[in-house]
Design a protein around this motif. Structure first.
Motif, mmCIF file in Angstrom:
data_model
loop_
_atom_site.group_PDB
_atom_site.id
_atom_site.type_symbol
_atom_site.label_atom_id
_atom_site.label_comp_id
_atom_site.label_asym_id
_atom_site.label_seq_id
_atom_site.Cartn_x
_atom_site.Cartn_y
_atom_site.Cartn_z
ATOM 1 N N ASP A 143 0.838 -1.200 0.000
ATOM 2 C CA ASP A 143 0.000 0.000 0.000
ATOM 3 C C ASP A 143 0.877 1.256 0.000
ATOM 4 O O ASP A 143 1.987 1.267 0.550
ATOM 5 N N ASN A 144 0.337 2.310 -0.604
ATOM 6 C CA ASN A 144 0.952 3.649 -0.521
ATOM 7 C C ASN A 144 2.421 3.650 -0.947
ATOM 8 O O ASN A 144 3.268 4.254 -0.298
ATOM 9 N N SER A 168 -9.089 -0.035 -8.305
ATOM 10 C CA SER A 168 -8.905 -0.041 -6.849
ATOM 11 C C SER A 168 -7.470 -0.394 -6.481
ATOM 12 O O SER A 168 -6.918 0.141 -5.502
ATOM 13 N N GLU A 169 -6.822 -1.263 -7.248
ATOM 14 C CA GLU A 169 -5.423 -1.618 -7.004
ATOM 15 C C GLU A 169 -4.497 -0.449 -7.320
ATOM 16 O O GLU A 169 -3.516 -0.207 -6.616
ATOM 17 N N ARG A 172 -4.834 1.798 -4.423
ATOM 18 C CA ARG A 172 -4.243 1.215 -3.211
ATOM 19 C C ARG A 172 -2.745 1.452 -3.135
ATOM 20 O O ARG A 172 -2.209 1.798 -2.075
ATOM 21 N N VAL A 173 -2.029 1.248 -4.266
ATOM 22 C CA VAL A 173 -0.575 1.350 -4.230
ATOM 23 C C VAL A 173 -0.076 2.791 -4.380
ATOM 24 O O VAL A 173 1.132 3.043 -4.332
ATOM 25 N N ASN A 227 -14.405 5.285 -5.234
ATOM 26 C CA ASN A 227 -13.428 4.984 -4.193
ATOM 27 C C ASN A 227 -13.314 6.188 -3.268
ATOM 28 O O ASN A 227 -13.115 7.315 -3.727
ATOM 29 N N ASN A 229 -11.051 7.279 -1.526
ATOM 30 C CA ASN A 229 -9.763 7.961 -1.548
ATOM 31 C C ASN A 229 -9.554 8.841 -2.779
ATOM 32 O O ASN A 229 -8.578 9.610 -2.830
ATOM 33 N N LYS A 309 -5.045 11.168 -4.759
ATOM 34 C CA LYS A 309 -5.464 10.326 -3.647
ATOM 35 C C LYS A 309 -5.405 11.090 -2.343
ATOM 36 O O LYS A 309 -4.381 11.718 -2.017
ATOM 37 N N ASN A 313 -8.047 7.267 5.839
ATOM 38 C CA ASN A 313 -7.875 6.258 6.902
ATOM 39 C C ASN A 313 -7.682 6.899 8.269
ATOM 40 O O ASN A 313 -7.176 7.999 8.388
#
Length: 313
Positions: A143-144, A168-169, A172-173, A227, A229, A309, A313
């Motif tokens: 992640d990130n 979404s992937e 995520r990264v 999403n 984010n 992004k 969280n």
């Protein structure tokens, strides 16, 4: 790019890119391993990685760069110049986009991921690495991890039910404060003549049969916005006319288009879809379509969707 379920023969080759658009010349020389893929199933409609197709991918990179007057629309260039950023391209193909950027932004480290290793393994900048993995599955990164994650034109490969996972992937990264960007063609082509219309309709029908819905391209911004984010999505759209009535860039796109539709795999599928022989198909593409484009001005668009992004969280 390509199809993992196919057999292959490999051959080393050196390709020199010397593409001229509007009197501007770009030179890039890379050594790559070209993989020739044989289509095993009748309903598979992926392009094999022949010399002609790979050269077309290279040319399309310079075409879209000229059209947008840059390699990306996300506002990240200053960061790439000054900071030690990490950039990922999902579905990098022969790596043209990455090679172009890696030579310009020397402080940034670039990664390319593709299931088919047609990218250069040895002759490449020291700030560029390639990873062989399925670009339509869970990405092999934490992640990130990246400041910028980009995907080019994979619209004839990605099936309808894969888009949500892929986007979404990508998100995520990406680091909070980083950007994701997707380059996609507009599904609507305006002012088409009857020959081009037949070809387009046959192409769309063949994609649908393979589980690929091209109308999804217009909905990618909605998938990104869904999403939490990436709630805000920006769109950068550029239009052009194919053929001689579109000027020099129109001729370049016509050559790209003819290269794709003259491919043996495409010819096999579309001639069958049109109910004509392969010889009749060749005449349609190389004579009838070229003649039609002299008298029509089919208008296309390329779209870049990009989003920043945020940290929810």
């Amino acid at each position: 790019m390509g199809n993992n379920n196919s057999t292959s023969k490999r051959k080393s080759t050196k390709v020199e890119l010397n593409k001229v658009i509007n009197n501007k010349t770009t030179n890039l020389e890379v050594e790559k391993e070209t993989t020739y893929l044989e289509v095993e199933k009748e309903n598979e409609y992926h392009l094999p990685n022949s010399h002609e197709i790979i050269d077309g991918v290279h040319t399309f990179h310079f075409f879209q760069r000229y059209l947008f007057q840059n390699n990306f629309s996300s506002p990240i260039e200053e960061r790439l110049m000054r900071e030690k950023c990490k950039v990922l391209e999902v579905g990098c193909g022969p790596g043209t986009w990455l090679l172009d950027l890696a030579n310009k932004y020397e402080n940034t480290f670039f990664y390319g991921i593709d299931s088919n290793p047609i990218y250069p393994n040895e002759i490449k900048p020291g700030n560029l690495d390639f990873v062989r993995a399925n670009e339509c599955d869970i990405l092999p990164f934490p992640d990130n991890e990246f400041d910028f994650v980009r995907q080019g034109t994979m619209h004839t490969i990605i099936k309808t039910d894969q888009w949500n996972l892929i986007i979404s992937e990508m998100i995520r990264v990406t680091k909070p404060g980083g950007y994701i960007e997707l380059l996609k063609p507009c599904n609507e082509c305006k002012r088409t003549g009857p020959v081009l219309m037949k070809i387009q309709q046959a192409h769309i029908s063949t994609c649908i049969e393979s589980g690929i819905d091209l109308t999804m391209l217009a909905k990618l911004d909605d998938i990104i916005k869904s999403n939490q984010n990436t709630p805000i999505v920006y769109k950068d759209e550029k239009s052009y006319v194919s053929g001689p009535n579109g000027g020099k860039i129109g001729i370049v796109f016509q050559d790209i288009y003819l290269g794709i539709y003259n491919n043996e795999v495409v010819m096999k599928h579309l001639s069958h879809r049109l109910g004509i022989s392969e010889e009749e198909y060749k005449i349609m593409i190389n004579k009838d379509l070229i003649e039609e484009l002299k008298h029509t001005s089919p208008k296309y668009s390329l779209i870049r969707f990009w989003a920043k992004k945020i940290n929810n969280n």
